[in-house]
Motif scaffolding. Structure first.
Motif, PDB file in Angstrom:
ATOM      1  N   PHE A 137       0.805  -1.227   0.000  1.00 46.53           N
ATOM      2  CA  PHE A 137       0.000   0.000   0.000  1.00 46.53           C
ATOM      3  C   PHE A 137       0.839   1.279   0.000  1.00 46.53           C
ATOM      4  CE2 PHE A 137      -3.652  -2.580   1.765  1.00 46.53           C
ATOM      5  CZ  PHE A 137      -4.518  -2.315   0.719  1.00 46.53           C
ATOM      6  N   HIS A 138       1.980   1.243   0.687  1.00 49.09           N
ATOM      7  CA  HIS A 138       2.652   2.517   0.958  1.00 49.09           C
ATOM      8  C   HIS A 138       4.084   2.625   0.435  1.00 49.09           C
ATOM      9  CE1 HIS A 138      -0.688   3.681   3.509  1.00 49.09           C
ATOM     10  NE2 HIS A 138      -0.603   2.543   4.150  1.00 49.09           N
ATOM     11  N   SER A 161      -4.360  -3.209   7.319  1.00 44.24           N
ATOM     12  CA  SER A 161      -3.687  -2.481   6.239  1.00 44.24           C
ATOM     13  C   SER A 161      -4.689  -1.824   5.299  1.00 44.24           C
ATOM     14  CB  SER A 161      -2.775  -3.431   5.465  1.00 44.24           C
ATOM     15  OG  SER A 161      -1.887  -4.062   6.355  1.00 44.24           O
ATOM     16  N   TYR A 210      -5.072   2.139   4.925  1.00 51.66           N
ATOM     17  CA  TYR A 210      -4.971   2.761   3.607  1.00 51.66           C
ATOM     18  C   TYR A 210      -6.152   3.709   3.356  1.00 51.66           C
ATOM     19  CZ  TYR A 210      -4.797   3.334  -1.434  1.00 51.66           C
ATOM     20  OH  TYR A 210      -4.768   3.874  -2.690  1.00 51.66           O
TER      21      TYR A 210
END
Lengths: 467, 467, 467
Positions: free
Chosen positions: B119-120, B172, B176
């Motif tokens: 995600f990051h 997660s 997000y």
């Protein structure tokens, strides 16, 4: 109030004059030698204010203190709380575990500052110390704490102080050979700390073999709360191991990378340890001995390679394997070592430090041999292996060979040194306990009346049950 | 030596093949996925030596490692020692508390590095990790440790591993949505970690409701020393919470401010907790359950707002209130939840994490909505809320609204996710214990003979009392 | 289930309304005063983003947070876990030790932020706080924790809160006199923290003298596991003391030097403590009381001089002497103080803090008097003693004289303040326990049924032995 314990004083464990004598003698020697040799390094000296200007440093932050002090404190906790409490698992040897570890480490760091100082920080007749020396002294003593694990419960505090004196000396010689003569990388000490420390300790305990040790078998186990105390030691070692492996790496990406690799390796190690602990037990139950020890093997096994480009998945693989090897060691090798080779290894350092240390040395050699400029970058490559000066032309594969040679040298110094020191410790003058009094704090400590003895008094009709 | 305990094996808790299988399967998957996806971030890669020059960095100190590593280590201690020992308060579940926490956290951080990475930190097909990723992985696992508190003593290690897999995934996704889609601030995780983690755990324990749990009521209490072990966990969580809330804040004043706010909030929380613990008990005595838990609510309740200009007195107010709410919760809400809503919450996470987490989310929304350029300074205002790019025109009151939306989303994901995961964990294949064997280490652990069993043997005429 | 313990309630220890009242009153006062006075310092305020530019700071690293936060966290651990667990050695006062320490410290740091803030961080009607204030607040509370050691087990929590209020106030006044009026150096607090805190506590316990304290003599000892809990406190104090003594030193070489000196002093102290512990006991056995306490004297004794050019060997000498003095104190002085001077000193703070604190003050005076520009360098000399402004012309020997005056002032404030506060605590309204209920957690805490009581029930024929 006397406790009717087996005080079969076949051996004289009276410490009153011997222990003070050794402690004070050692400490006076330290004071004299520090007086002659040890001074503040430039970054800890008040002259730094001027030196800063000469070096054009614009910030106090450039002082090495700020790069390494947090890691130093973590390592310090590992040595004193980590190793100290890890060994409190025995039901009646908690004072000895944490107290003697405290004693030997406090002495050892002083002697290590001198020994390592002469080899590495000696300038114009003086040893100049800074925070990196403190870390290295703690590291050096770490190898003594490891060896202590093998002989835990079977030696007098004097023997431990004598062993510390010799082991620190040998450690420093071995470290000098590896780092300076072979130009080997070993920032987390897979070879210098773990392999050397463990095989040294195993050799010593072999020499000190006690054929009648089963006489104190009832005290070789844990109780419920002693296992929880030991978990304090385990967790602090486990959590701070990324600091251990990165503490003396180069500033910047090296320290960063070492911490990440160690974090990954340790995480993987926990899972394989749990898996094999359950698998190798008939009833499928987990064994605290494995959880307390084998979960740490992943930190040992990346001690050499953590600062290299091992990569996170490489770390997972190394950690997974070392957890398996270590747990299998506790189940099969430890009994074998005791029954066949007469190696009585109280804490199982063969499984936690010796085998994972060897793995660490080998993984380091392979990782070094596989290094390329592509992976490290041109400058990163030179920095990572310090291929400067006379080592400018060394290739990765040659470096791998020297790394492997480092393992062999460490083993040799450990075996030969351990045999000699073991021989010295076998002399009948050091006040160790008889076999039936091993693993028993009462021999060297004032032990309070406790729950257990309360229970005892309940059979004593002339005493009230409630204390 | 067999102990004649109630081993009413209505359920099959045999772990020998199931636990190893899950552990090894999970770990192999991690190795493969790390191999495909995870690489060192630029500041941990050996190429940094070159990148430093491109970026004109004059000092190794600019490496993010030095900004965050000390906080990372504190957070690491909170997850493994803090949560682990906090849960050792039960008289016969210390091994499970600290050991299973160790297991699930060690697995969870690996899976979190992947999930959060996708995600990051995903660039050109690779997840690039650095110290901030390690902190975030620990944070993510923190939410699992919280949920573990609700089901403590009632689940098998396999259930915990399965729950960890799903909860990390859901965490997660929720994170997000909050951080990236809603552009919400939540550095200390009042919403993402505490609200989500607690309501997820409460939903799971509701689904796993055990109607006959009073059969193990005798083991749901503490003993004197288990309460002291738990205080180790409490104090490490309490002391290091300033690091928790500041660990991933922006460099400089944000980290500084977060630590101060959290320090103040926690200090106030201790006083109101003590006050209400005494006040709500007929005899006016203090209750260790409150001291161990409610004193921490102040850290939870400033998790969102600590990095904002909450001010020290604002922190005192928030901390005071959350200590009261949490203590009142232990006295009144926990029994109510169990008897009326069939929510069996072993550690009382509703009081320590759920309610204070909600408070934290609300305080964060209010503090954000009340922000002005006057209070923050023009540049500080933009930096604090990252009002750049597409968020350039967002006003404080709109930000406050999004913050509030973040609470709602976290609750939704927790309830829906918890219900589904609870349903999965209810399948009869995971080896959980029967109701009368809950809160008992002997089900999954090799437990040593101990003081207690010594006492037992005293009734056994053919055994000597002294071990 | 009632325990037939001696509950000779000659005194009213009922806390239900009194303790909550005091806690809440105190906390409301804190909120109001913080609201009026306390704001973020420039480095923790969101305006720092702009200020950074004005000050031409090129890196966030220049924020004081990064110079001091790791040390702050170490000090924080010392106050809450270090002092808290050090005092858990009593067999039945573990909750009180760690819990009341938690309570008084959490209140004390808030009041200290105000008191010290008014004296040292007051600008335009506001107290501006940053990480250094947090450290100083912890330091101030450290002196209360020390005094708590003298009266441990003999006072109610309300008395502790009242004492904290007054002692923090007196501490701040004394500190102001020393640091600002006398311009004395005392970064590690040998005088301000240890000498003041210990003699204050000893005076208070003298005033609160309990002639019948032998009635609770059976509870004044330790049990096996309580001694291990205490070792957690000891080791954290010992390991983190280098951070304590260096936490508020000047950036750069001063912090670096303080850590090294303290490390050396503490290492030496362990050896002489062990030596004298064995030597002074007839059977030559080591005494846990000495190991838990006297090993720390080396940190106290370099509290003033650690940041000076004491040199590593100087530190070894100071540490060695203080270990001896402290151990001798436990064996000879403590009984003498109790029998002759009616000073009942539960933890022996006279040996751990008072005498080593005096040594520390004297060593500091001598080290300052012996300073030369040659040893410090011209600029280092000025920086080390802050010989600027009105102190530009002060010479080392004059500085030495002022340092000595600092000791005298600290003693005076401690004696006079302690006598007054002791008098206030003697009022019969604070709910302290009768002599036979001292050192007993059951007076103020909900205490769980435990192993011991299981043992008790074994005499109860209608109860099964196994719980």
């Amino acid at each position: 109030m006397e406790r009717p314990r087996h005080q079969g004083m076949a051996k004289n464990t009276y410490m009153r004059w011997r222990l003070p004598l050794v402690c004070l003698l050692w400490e006076v020697a330290m004071i004299v030698l520090f007086g002659v040799f040890v001074r503040f390094g430039p970054e800890a000296d008040a002259h730094w204010e001027e030196e800063k200007k000469e070096l054009n440093l614009t910030s106090d932050m450039e002082n090495d203190f700020y790069f390494r002090y947090p890691s130093f404190q973590d390592v310090h906790v590992m040595i004193f709380v980590g190793f100290g409490f890890l060994m409190t698992f025995l039901k009646r040897y908690g004072f000895g575990a944490v107290g003697f570890n405290f004693l030997l480490a406090a002495f050892g760091i002083q002697w290590a500052l001198l020994m390592q100082g002469w080899f590495h920080s000696f300038k114009n007749g003086k040893i100049l110390i800074g925070v990196e020396n403190l870390i290295n002294a703690d590291f050096c003593v770490g190898s003594v704490c490891i060896a202590f694990g093998a002989i835990l419960g079977k030696t007098s505090p004097i023997q431990l102080l004598v062993m510390t004196l010799f082991q620190v000396t040998l450690f420093s010689v071995n470290e000098y050979i590896l780092l300076n003569l072979l130009h080997v990388k070993d920032a987390g000490g897979s070879m210098t700390i773990h392999t050397f420390g463990a095989y040294f300790g195993l050799t010593v305990t072999r020499i000190l073999y006690r054929p009648n040790l089963e006489q104190s078998k009832d005290k070789q186990g844990s109780v419920y709360h002693s296992d929880l105390f030991a978990m304090i030691g385990t967790l602090y070692l486990w959590m701070y191991w990324p600091s251990f492996n990165s503490a003396i790496s180069e500033h910047g990406d090296s320290q960063h990378r070492s911490a990440i690799n160690t974090y990954c390796s340790l995480a993987a190690c926990v899972l394989t340890t749990m898996a094999f602990s359950s698998m190798l037990q008939k009833k499928g139950k987990l064994d605290m001995v494995h959880i307390q020890n084998a979960t740490l093997a992943g930190g040992v096994a990346v001690g050499t390679s953590a600062e290299m480009m091992l990569t996170p998945y490489g770390s997972l693989i190394v950690g997974s394997i070392s957890g398996i090897v270590s747990t299998v060691g506790y189940v099969y090798f430890t009994p074998f070592l005791e029954s066949r080779l007469h190696i009585q290894d109280t804490c199982g350092i063969h499984n936690l430090h010796a085998m994972p240390g060897l793995i660490g040395g080998i993984v380091g050699a392979i990782t070094a041999a596989a290094a390329t400029e592509d992976v490290y970058g041109k400058e990163g490559f030179i920095k990572a292996f310090d291929f400067t000066g006379e080592y400018q032309t060394r290739t990765p594969s040659v470096q791998g060979g020297f790394q492997a040679a480092g393992i062999v040298v460490s083993l040799l110094v450990a075996f030969v040194g351990g045999a000699i020191v073991g021989g010295i410790l076998k002399l009948p003058i050091w006040g160790d306990a008889a076999a039936e009094n091993c693993f028993e704090d009462e021999v060297y400590w004032e032990v309070p009346e406790d729950e257990e003895s309360d229970a005892y008094h309940m059979h004593n009709p002339d005493k009230p049950a409630s204390p």
